[in-house]
Design an enzyme around this catalytic site. Structure first.
Site, short mmCIF file in Angstrom:
data_model
loop_
_atom_site.label_atom_id
_atom_site.label_comp_id
_atom_site.label_asym_id
_atom_site.label_seq_id
_atom_site.Cartn_x
_atom_site.Cartn_y
_atom_site.Cartn_z
N LYS A 127 0.90 -1.35 0.10
CA LYS A 127 -0.16 -0.01 -0.06
C LYS A 127 0.66 1.20 -0.01
O LYS A 127 0.49 2.14 -0.44
CB LYS A 127 -1.14 0.08 1.17
CG LYS A 127 -0.39 0.02 2.49
CD LYS A 127 -0.23 -1.54 2.98
CE LYS A 127 0.42 -1.77 4.12
NZ LYS A 127 0.25 -3.18 4.77
N GLU A 151 -5.44 -6.00 -4.30
CA GLU A 151 -6.50 -6.09 -3.56
C GLU A 151 -5.94 -6.39 -2.03
O GLU A 151 -6.36 -5.92 -0.91
CB GLU A 151 -7.26 -7.44 -3.66
CG GLU A 151 -8.50 -7.58 -3.09
CD GLU A 151 -9.69 -6.45 -2.97
OE1 GLU A 151 -9.79 -5.80 -2.19
OE2 GLU A 151 -10.34 -6.65 -4.06
N ILE A 158 -10.43 -8.53 3.17
CA ILE A 158 -11.73 -8.21 2.63
C ILE A 158 -11.56 -7.50 1.20
O ILE A 158 -10.72 -6.74 0.94
CB ILE A 158 -12.14 -6.74 3.67
CG1 ILE A 158 -11.94 -7.05 4.95
CG2 ILE A 158 -13.66 -6.46 3.15
CD1 ILE A 158 -12.37 -5.70 5.89
N GLU A 212 3.87 -3.79 10.53
CA GLU A 212 4.63 -3.38 9.69
C GLU A 212 6.08 -3.41 10.00
O GLU A 212 6.30 -3.59 11.32
CB GLU A 212 4.50 -1.93 8.99
CG GLU A 212 2.98 -1.48 8.44
CD GLU A 212 2.72 -2.56 7.36
OE1 GLU A 212 3.48 -2.33 6.22
OE2 GLU A 212 1.90 -3.32 7.14
N ASP A 223 -0.14 3.86 7.83
CA ASP A 223 -0.41 2.77 7.07
C ASP A 223 -1.90 2.71 6.75
O ASP A 223 -2.34 2.65 5.82
CB ASP A 223 -0.07 1.53 8.01
CG ASP A 223 -0.52 0.11 7.17
OD1 ASP A 223 -0.29 -0.37 6.26
OD2 ASP A 223 -1.88 -0.24 7.65
N LYS A 227 -3.80 3.11 2.91
CA LYS A 227 -4.94 2.41 2.71
C LYS A 227 -6.16 3.34 2.03
O LYS A 227 -6.84 3.23 1.21
CB LYS A 227 -5.56 1.39 3.65
CG LYS A 227 -4.41 0.37 3.77
CD LYS A 227 -4.54 -0.56 5.13
CE LYS A 227 -3.53 -1.43 5.37
NZ LYS A 227 -3.51 -1.99 6.86
N GLY A 324 -2.22 -10.30 8.43
CA GLY A 324 -1.90 -11.97 8.49
C GLY A 324 -1.43 -12.50 7.16
O GLY A 324 -1.81 -11.84 6.02
#
Ligand code: HSE
Length: 458
Positions: A127, A151, A158, A212, A223, A227, A324
């Protein structure tokens, strides 16, 4: 002129569906075999059959670039070519798609641009790379007719990019509000539920692999801002513009305010908010009070959730693991499957990288925070309450800050003081700033005021 150099593998060019063994596999070059890279390899192996049944084509990790070859050999076995120079992967003529999961914005940028220059598709979970260099990378990909899919970069498990780009494509989006950093949500949840310290909760989040490489990106809100940048581009048709996001993390958050918020019926969450307003767009990441019975308040631990308000669908909400190994792998592989399905299509017929056709992307003015209107939680530590309270109310009124609720609470650290907690009506930040400047001068107001924004999101 665009040519698909892999078109000979396309199922769609046959009048009947070709058997799986007759179609060359999609050959993937993997950059990095850390948490996400290893997860991607594992899930592709374990679920090869079901993925091929859905895709009509096998996905094969053909080459992996890693720093530690011996460790990598123990993970991937003898069939995968291992190299320690990632440029060998992005320049290799037999690689169709490069999966970039090394992270960072320097080497990763060079590798991704080189892969694109070689007319390879790219899948990334990075990202930071796309939030900072997205404009350059997406333009290069468009010029070369290749896909950059990401994604896994936003709220990993998600499928929120797919939801925005495809499921909600009929809608004009009004706002997005999300818990989009697993590490900070884990820390806030542990601090509230178990009363552990910030440092203990952060160490746990790191041990669990949520954070991270530099956890400052998590706890300082960076972060989440990366996103949010990508979500806003997909929702509003604006360029990726990380530098325009207001970012406030959780490092200054006082556990006293988490406890007081709880007593007043609220939870503190680090939210990323992108919202259309009369002037343009609000882009902000900050700790936020949400009502304890709001759906976002029920999102605990490292879980993420994104709520989207759009004109036709109304409010929709998406929930899942926010960090994860296999959770991110799930998204990376979904992008690979999408790629298999879109082989042979002209780039104009593909789902656009940022949800809007490149020519339709236009900047909206991003509101200065002083102009942004929200309700506030305000805590003042006050001596001589009965004498101070009227002055506090007078200063708030003078600045045009209207009071919604006022509570006097025992101060946990000092029996001589009272904690005066004010919840305001929606007010511009500039008004609150004026009020605070006056309040912090009062001799019976100790230290600085603590302020947190509140959101209704109904
Ligand atoms: N450090 C990130 C988080 C990982 O905690 O959400 C997933 O992007």
């Amino acid at each position: 002129m665009y040519q698909d150099h892999q078109a000979s593998f396309t199922v769609g060019s046959h009048s009947s569906v070709a058997p799986l063994h007759a179609i060359a596999p999609l050959r993937v070059g993997l950059l990095g075999l850390g948490t996400v890279g290893a997860g991607t390899y594992t899930v592709l192996q374990r679920n090869a059959e079901v993925i091929a049944a859905r895709t009509g084509r096998r996905i094969e990790i053909a080459m992996v670039a890693v720093r530690n070859l011996a460790r990598a050999a123990r993970i991937v076995g003898p069939d995968v070519a291992l190299v320690d120079d990632p440029f060998l992967v992005v320049n290799h003529p037999d690689i169709d798609v490069v999966v970039e999961v090394i992270g960072g914005t320097t080497l990763a940028r060079d590798l991704v641009l080189q892969a694109i220059a070689n007319r390879k598709h790219v899948v990334t979970a990075n990202k930071a790379l796309l939030a900072v260099h997205g404009t350059e990378i997406f333009a290069a990909a468009q010029a070369q007719g290749v896909v950059v899919a990401y994604e896994g970069a936003v709220a990993v498990s998600i499928p929120i990019i797919k939801a925005l780009r495809e499921g909600l494509t009929a809608n004009r989006i009004e706002w997005i509000a999300g818990i989009i950093n697993g590490t900070t949500n884990y820390i806030l949840s542990e601090m509230r539920a178990k009363g552990v310290s910030f440092a203990e909760a952060l160490a746990d989040a790191q041990a669990l692999g949520y954070a991270e490489a530099d956890p400052a990106f998590d706890v300082q809100g960076v972060d989440a801002a990366h996103k949010l940048t990508l979500l806003a581009a997909n929702a509003f048709g604006v360029p990726v513009q990380f530098d325009k996001v207001y970012v406030e993390g959780i490092t200054e958050l006082d556990s006293v305010d988490i406890a007081f918020a709880e007593r007043l019926g609220y939870r503190v969450k680090l939210l990323g908010i992108a919202k259309r307003n009369a002037q343009g767009l609000e882009l902000r990441v900050h700790p936020t009070l949400v009502a304890a019975d709001h759906l976002l308040a029920q999102v605990h631990g490292s879980m993420n959730a994104v709520m989207v308000k759009s004109d036709a669908a109304g409010v929709t909400m998406y929930y899942g693991a926010g960090a994860g190994s296999e959770q991110t792998a799930s998204a990376v592989i979904a992008d690979l499957v999408d790629l298999c399905r879109s082989y042979g299509t002209h780039p104009r017929q593909r789902v656009p990288s940022l949800a809007f056709q490149p020519g339709a992307i236009a900047a909206l003015p991003v509101a200065a925070m002083d102009d942004v209107e929200t309700s506030y939680y305000l805590r003042l530590d006050v001596a001589k309450l009965s004498r101070t309270l009227p002055t506090v109310l007078a200063h708030l009124a003078e600045a045009g800050v209207r009071v919604q609720q006022l509570e006097v609470l025992e101060h946990p650290d000092d029996a001589e003081l009272k904690a005066l907690v004010v919840l305001t009506q929606p007010t511009q930040q500039r008004r609150l700033r004026v009020a605070l400047a006056a309040l912090e001068q009062l001799p019976t107001v100790m230290g600085f005021a603590k302020t947190l924004r509140m959101e209704d999101l109904r």
